[in-house]
Design an enzyme around this catalytic site. Sequence first.
Site, PDB file in Angstrom:
ATOM      1  N   ASP A 159       0.830  -1.205   0.000  1.00  0.00           N
ATOM      2  CA  ASP A 159       0.000   0.000   0.000  1.00  0.00           C
ATOM      3  C   ASP A 159       0.869   1.262   0.000  1.00  0.00           C
ATOM      4  O   ASP A 159       1.961   1.262   0.576  1.00  0.00           O
ATOM      5  CB  ASP A 159      -0.907  -0.021   1.233  1.00  0.00           C
ATOM      6  CG  ASP A 159      -2.103   0.909   1.070  1.00  0.00           C
ATOM      7  OD1 ASP A 159      -2.347   1.389  -0.058  1.00  0.00           O
ATOM      8  OD2 ASP A 159      -2.785   1.158   2.077  1.00  0.00           O
ATOM      9  N   HIS A 175       2.370   3.466  -9.166  1.00  0.00           N
ATOM     10  CA  HIS A 175       2.357   2.007  -9.366  1.00  0.00           C
ATOM     11  C   HIS A 175       3.622   1.559 -10.111  1.00  0.00           C
ATOM     12  O   HIS A 175       4.201   0.526  -9.800  1.00  0.00           O
ATOM     13  CB  HIS A 175       1.109   1.575 -10.145  1.00  0.00           C
ATOM     14  CG  HIS A 175      -0.173   1.880  -9.413  1.00  0.00           C
ATOM     15  ND1 HIS A 175      -0.344   1.618  -8.070  1.00  0.00           N
ATOM     16  CD2 HIS A 175      -1.349   2.433  -9.825  1.00  0.00           C
ATOM     17  CE1 HIS A 175      -1.553   1.991  -7.698  1.00  0.00           C
ATOM     18  NE2 HIS A 175      -2.179   2.491  -8.738  1.00  0.00           N
ATOM     19  N   LEU A 203      10.592 -21.236  -4.826  1.00  0.00           N
ATOM     20  CA  LEU A 203       9.740 -20.205  -4.220  1.00  0.00           C
ATOM     21  C   LEU A 203       8.511 -20.034  -5.112  1.00  0.00           C
ATOM     22  O   LEU A 203       8.642 -19.972  -6.341  1.00  0.00           O
ATOM     23  CB  LEU A 203      10.516 -18.888  -4.125  1.00  0.00           C
ATOM     24  CG  LEU A 203       9.893 -17.728  -3.352  1.00  0.00           C
ATOM     25  CD1 LEU A 203      10.977 -16.768  -2.880  1.00  0.00           C
ATOM     26  CD2 LEU A 203       8.872 -16.936  -4.146  1.00  0.00           C
TER      27      LEU A 203
HETATM   28  C1  FPP Z   1      -1.996   0.116  -3.381  1.00  0.00           C
HETATM   29  O1  FPP Z   1      -1.545   1.447  -3.345  1.00  0.00           O
HETATM   30  C2  FPP Z   1      -1.413  -0.584  -4.503  1.00  0.00           C
HETATM   31  C3  FPP Z   1      -2.110  -1.129  -5.538  1.00  0.00           C
HETATM   32  C4  FPP Z   1      -3.576  -1.034  -5.640  1.00  0.00           C
HETATM   33  C5  FPP Z   1      -1.434  -1.784  -6.663  1.00  0.00           C
HETATM   34  C6  FPP Z   1      -0.217  -2.567  -6.346  1.00  0.00           C
HETATM   35  C7  FPP Z   1       0.583  -2.643  -7.571  1.00  0.00           C
HETATM   36  C8  FPP Z   1       1.912  -2.534  -7.640  1.00  0.00           C
HETATM   37  C9  FPP Z   1       2.792  -2.495  -6.473  1.00  0.00           C
HETATM   38  C10 FPP Z   1       2.484  -2.433  -9.010  1.00  0.00           C
HETATM   39  C11 FPP Z   1       3.441  -3.455  -9.387  1.00  0.00           C
HETATM   40  C12 FPP Z   1       2.991  -4.838  -9.155  1.00  0.00           C
HETATM   41  C13 FPP Z   1       3.525  -5.886  -9.803  1.00  0.00           C
HETATM   42  C14 FPP Z   1       3.150  -7.264  -9.406  1.00  0.00           C
HETATM   43  C15 FPP Z   1       4.503  -5.725 -10.898  1.00  0.00           C
HETATM   44  P1  FPP Z   1      -2.606   2.628  -3.458  1.00  0.00           P
HETATM   45  O2  FPP Z   1      -2.721   2.986  -4.885  1.00  0.00           O
HETATM   46  O3  FPP Z   1      -3.892   2.226  -2.797  1.00  0.00           O
HETATM   47  O4  FPP Z   1      -1.877   3.736  -2.643  1.00  0.00           O
HETATM   48  P2  FPP Z   1      -2.536   4.859  -1.719  1.00  0.00           P
HETATM   49  O5  FPP Z   1      -3.169   4.138  -0.543  1.00  0.00           O
HETATM   50  O6  FPP Z   1      -1.374   5.692  -1.298  1.00  0.00           O
HETATM   51  O7  FPP Z   1      -3.530   5.611  -2.559  1.00  0.00           O
END
Ligand code: FPP
Length: 238
Positions: A18, A35, A129
């Site tokens: 997050d 992201h 893994l």
């Molecule tokens: C939450 O942060 C994150 C996500 C919804 C997406 C997770 C995706 C990645 C880490 C991208 C890469 C992944 C792979 C597998 C290559 P948020 O957008 O909710 O953040 P915020 O709470 O600060 O708004």
Amino acid sequence: MPDSQEHSPPQHVAIIMDGNGRWAEARGRSRSEGHLAGAEPVRTILKAAHRQKVRYLTLYAFSTENWARSKEEVENLFSLLVRYLDSETAELLTSGVRLRGVGDTGRLPEATRAALAQAEELTAGNTELTLSLALSYGSRAELTQAARNLAQEAQKGLIDPSAVTEEDFARRLWTGILPEVDLLIRTGGDQRISNFLLWHLAYAELYFTDTLWPDFGEEDFLLALNDFQGRRRRFGRA
Ligand code: FPP
């Protein structure tokens, strides 16, 4: 189940990644750029987990609730995922990592499903893994479909409802082959589970950090593992 796992590394680590949005916002960038920055720690933590002999790493990459985000953010996330799979599969293959997508994957865009299927197929023989990407994943939906499957099988007379075991139920989960989670890490400051792996988290140790996911590095991961190894796990016993 062991009485305590003090000093042994966790076998299964799950992460709620997050904070990408806030990381980007703080830099005047778009959420999608957050992201993109979040893909780097995925590489770093996978390698670190491998080195630390973690056997299962499960990452919450896209929840069922994330479908409510803007079309642009959702499309960018899936195209990032396809790029990640295209660029990393060869490395996963040679480093002994098996990749799996878990969730309501039928809802994913065609290109994402195809890239996922290819990576899953290529790495299927790897055993060091298992990297599971939770995609279009929500635990309640997962539990509900497992219950529905069991009910349908009972209706057809294939199983005896009074003889259903926990294992029978677990096998019907999207995440069925995964062992229990030992350590759940959540970055980004919030202290909640957000509909993630409810079945497998029953006895997990929880670790929360304010660090935003794009800033989460190997050192942070090792701190979490170290914290875990200092805990006494009793699994409900005295
Ligand atoms: C939450 O942060 C994150 C996500 C919804 C997406 C997770 C995706 C990645 C880490 C991208 C890469 C992944 C792979 C597998 C290559 P948020 O957008 O909710 O953040 P915020 O709470 O600060 O708004």
